[in-house]
Design a protein around this motif. Structure first.
Motif, short mmCIF file in Angstrom:
data_model
loop_
_atom_site.label_atom_id
_atom_site.label_comp_id
_atom_site.label_asym_id
_atom_site.label_seq_id
_atom_site.Cartn_x
_atom_site.Cartn_y
_atom_site.Cartn_z
N LEU A 99 86.53 61.89 40.26
CA LEU A 99 85.58 62.50 39.23
C LEU A 99 84.79 63.51 40.05
O LEU A 99 84.82 64.72 39.54
N LYS A 100 84.64 63.51 41.23
CA LYS A 100 83.81 64.42 42.13
C LYS A 100 85.01 65.61 42.32
O LYS A 100 84.60 66.83 41.93
N CYS A 101 86.28 65.39 42.49
CA CYS A 101 87.13 66.30 42.63
C CYS A 101 87.51 67.19 41.23
O CYS A 101 87.69 68.39 41.35
N LEU A 102 87.33 66.48 40.25
CA LEU A 102 87.54 66.87 38.94
C LEU A 102 86.55 67.92 38.48
O LEU A 102 86.84 69.07 38.20
N LEU A 103 85.20 67.60 38.85
CA LEU A 103 84.05 68.20 38.47
C LEU A 103 84.06 69.58 39.38
O LEU A 103 83.90 71.05 38.98
N ASP A 104 84.37 69.32 40.76
CA ASP A 104 84.20 70.49 41.68
C ASP A 104 85.44 71.64 41.26
O ASP A 104 85.29 72.72 41.32
N PHE A 105 86.55 71.04 41.01
CA PHE A 105 87.72 71.96 40.45
C PHE A 105 87.21 72.52 39.03
O PHE A 105 87.52 73.75 38.83
N GLY A 106 86.80 71.87 38.13
CA GLY A 106 86.29 72.48 36.75
C GLY A 106 85.27 73.80 37.03
O GLY A 106 85.49 74.92 36.55
N VAL A 107 84.53 73.71 38.23
CA VAL A 107 83.69 74.60 38.52
C VAL A 107 84.42 75.80 39.36
O VAL A 107 84.06 76.95 38.92
N LYS A 108 85.43 75.50 40.25
CA LYS A 108 86.08 76.43 40.76
C LYS A 108 86.91 77.03 39.85
O LYS A 108 86.99 78.38 40.06
N TYR A 147 75.78 66.34 21.88
CA TYR A 147 76.38 67.06 23.10
C TYR A 147 77.93 67.30 23.36
O TYR A 147 78.36 68.11 24.18
N ASN A 148 78.61 67.18 22.04
CA ASN A 148 80.08 67.29 22.27
C ASN A 148 80.66 68.69 22.42
O ASN A 148 81.62 69.03 23.01
N ASP A 149 80.04 69.74 21.78
CA ASP A 149 80.24 71.27 21.77
C ASP A 149 79.53 71.86 23.12
O ASP A 149 80.19 72.81 23.49
N VAL A 150 78.93 71.11 23.91
CA VAL A 150 78.31 71.87 25.15
C VAL A 150 78.55 71.01 26.27
O VAL A 150 77.98 71.10 27.32
N SER A 151 79.42 69.97 26.46
CA SER A 151 79.68 69.21 27.30
C SER A 151 81.08 68.73 27.74
O SER A 151 81.94 68.75 26.68
N LEU A 152 81.37 68.13 28.80
CA LEU A 152 82.66 67.44 28.84
C LEU A 152 82.31 66.00 28.88
O LEU A 152 81.43 65.54 29.58
N PHE A 191 88.39 63.99 29.50
CA PHE A 191 89.17 63.31 30.52
C PHE A 191 88.73 61.69 30.68
O PHE A 191 87.67 61.47 30.49
N LEU A 192 89.63 61.08 31.22
CA LEU A 192 89.55 59.61 31.53
C LEU A 192 89.90 59.41 33.15
O LEU A 192 91.01 60.29 33.58
N ILE A 193 89.34 58.59 33.69
CA ILE A 193 89.83 58.26 35.16
C ILE A 193 89.94 56.79 35.33
O ILE A 193 89.06 55.90 35.04
N GLY A 194 91.12 56.54 35.84
CA GLY A 194 91.45 55.23 36.32
C GLY A 194 91.09 54.80 37.76
O GLY A 194 90.86 55.38 38.46
N GLU A 195 91.22 53.65 37.98
CA GLU A 195 90.88 52.93 39.27
C GLU A 195 92.20 53.20 40.28
O GLU A 195 92.02 52.79 41.34
N ASN A 196 93.21 54.01 39.65
CA ASN A 196 93.98 54.36 40.54
C ASN A 196 93.88 55.90 41.18
O ASN A 196 94.63 56.45 42.06
N GLY A 197 92.74 56.28 40.63
CA GLY A 197 92.19 57.53 41.33
C GLY A 197 92.86 59.02 40.52
O GLY A 197 92.69 59.81 40.67
N TYR A 198 93.70 58.57 39.40
CA TYR A 198 94.40 59.59 38.71
C TYR A 198 93.44 59.81 37.49
O TYR A 198 92.79 59.24 36.89
N VAL A 199 93.30 61.21 37.29
CA VAL A 199 92.52 61.80 36.04
C VAL A 199 93.85 61.95 34.76
O VAL A 199 94.57 62.44 35.03
#
Length: 186
Positions: free
Chosen positions: A138-147, A112-117, A88-96
């Protein structure tokens, strides 16, 4: 019955996430076709590696889409990788901006490529941190990924420079993520 519950959970999770971040799919940012799609290991990713693209920062969807295409072009044409390096990439517009996505192995951090985002802030962040909307995304994306079960709830976050001899993402960003309770420094 179980399929209905799963579907409702996914719909709820997506609607909750859309209030927190907007995901721009590869077709919406104009991606070229990938020449690969190696899956991550069968375990949930345990690490999140933060970097920057080392290009131009962006604050609009048009600019960020262009910079994401530029990163993909550089990775495919110059580096001879099969696709954009990041999940994923994140812009300063807040979009992922979705790169390889949740379940595909990246090419962002050797070992780390096969065990990480791999998540990159779009732009060069050696002298400053991204703006607050990018951090929120970033925080929302990670929270969503966990959820939704695509990221371990016990994931560790680190800067690319923590595990590679590289400047990305720069000390200001590394110092900011070092404040997170799940920060890992080697």
């Amino acid at each position: 019955m179980v399929k209905t519950e799963i579907l409702l959970f996914i719909v709820f999770a997506f609607s909750e996430a859309s209030a927190c971040f907007l995901l721009i799919t590869p077709s919406r940012w104009g991606a070229k076709p990938a020449n690969c799609s190696a899956p991550l290991q069968d375990v949930l990713p345990e690490y999140v590696v933060i970097s920057h693209t080392a290009g131009t920062t962006c604050t609009t969807q048009a600019e960020c889409s262009r910079e994401t295409r530029n990163a993909q072009d550089y990775h495919q044409r110059i580096k001879r990788w099969c696709d954009i390096a990041y999940n994923f990439l994140i812009g300063e517009n807040g979009y992922v901006y979705e790169g390889r996505g949740w379940r595909s192995e990246g090419a962002h951090t050797y070992g780390y490529n096969d065990v990480s985002l791999g998540i990159a802030f779009i732009g060069t962040f050696t002298d400053r941190i991204p703006n607050p909307v990018a951090w929120k995304a970033l925080k929302c994306l990670l929270d969503f990924g966990v959820k939704i079960g695509y990221l371990s709830q016990d994931y560790l976050i680190m800067a690319h420079s923590d595990v590679s001899d590289i400047v990305s993402p720069g000390n200001p960003v590394r110092e900011e993520i070092a404040k997170w309770p799940n920060y890992k420094h080697n």
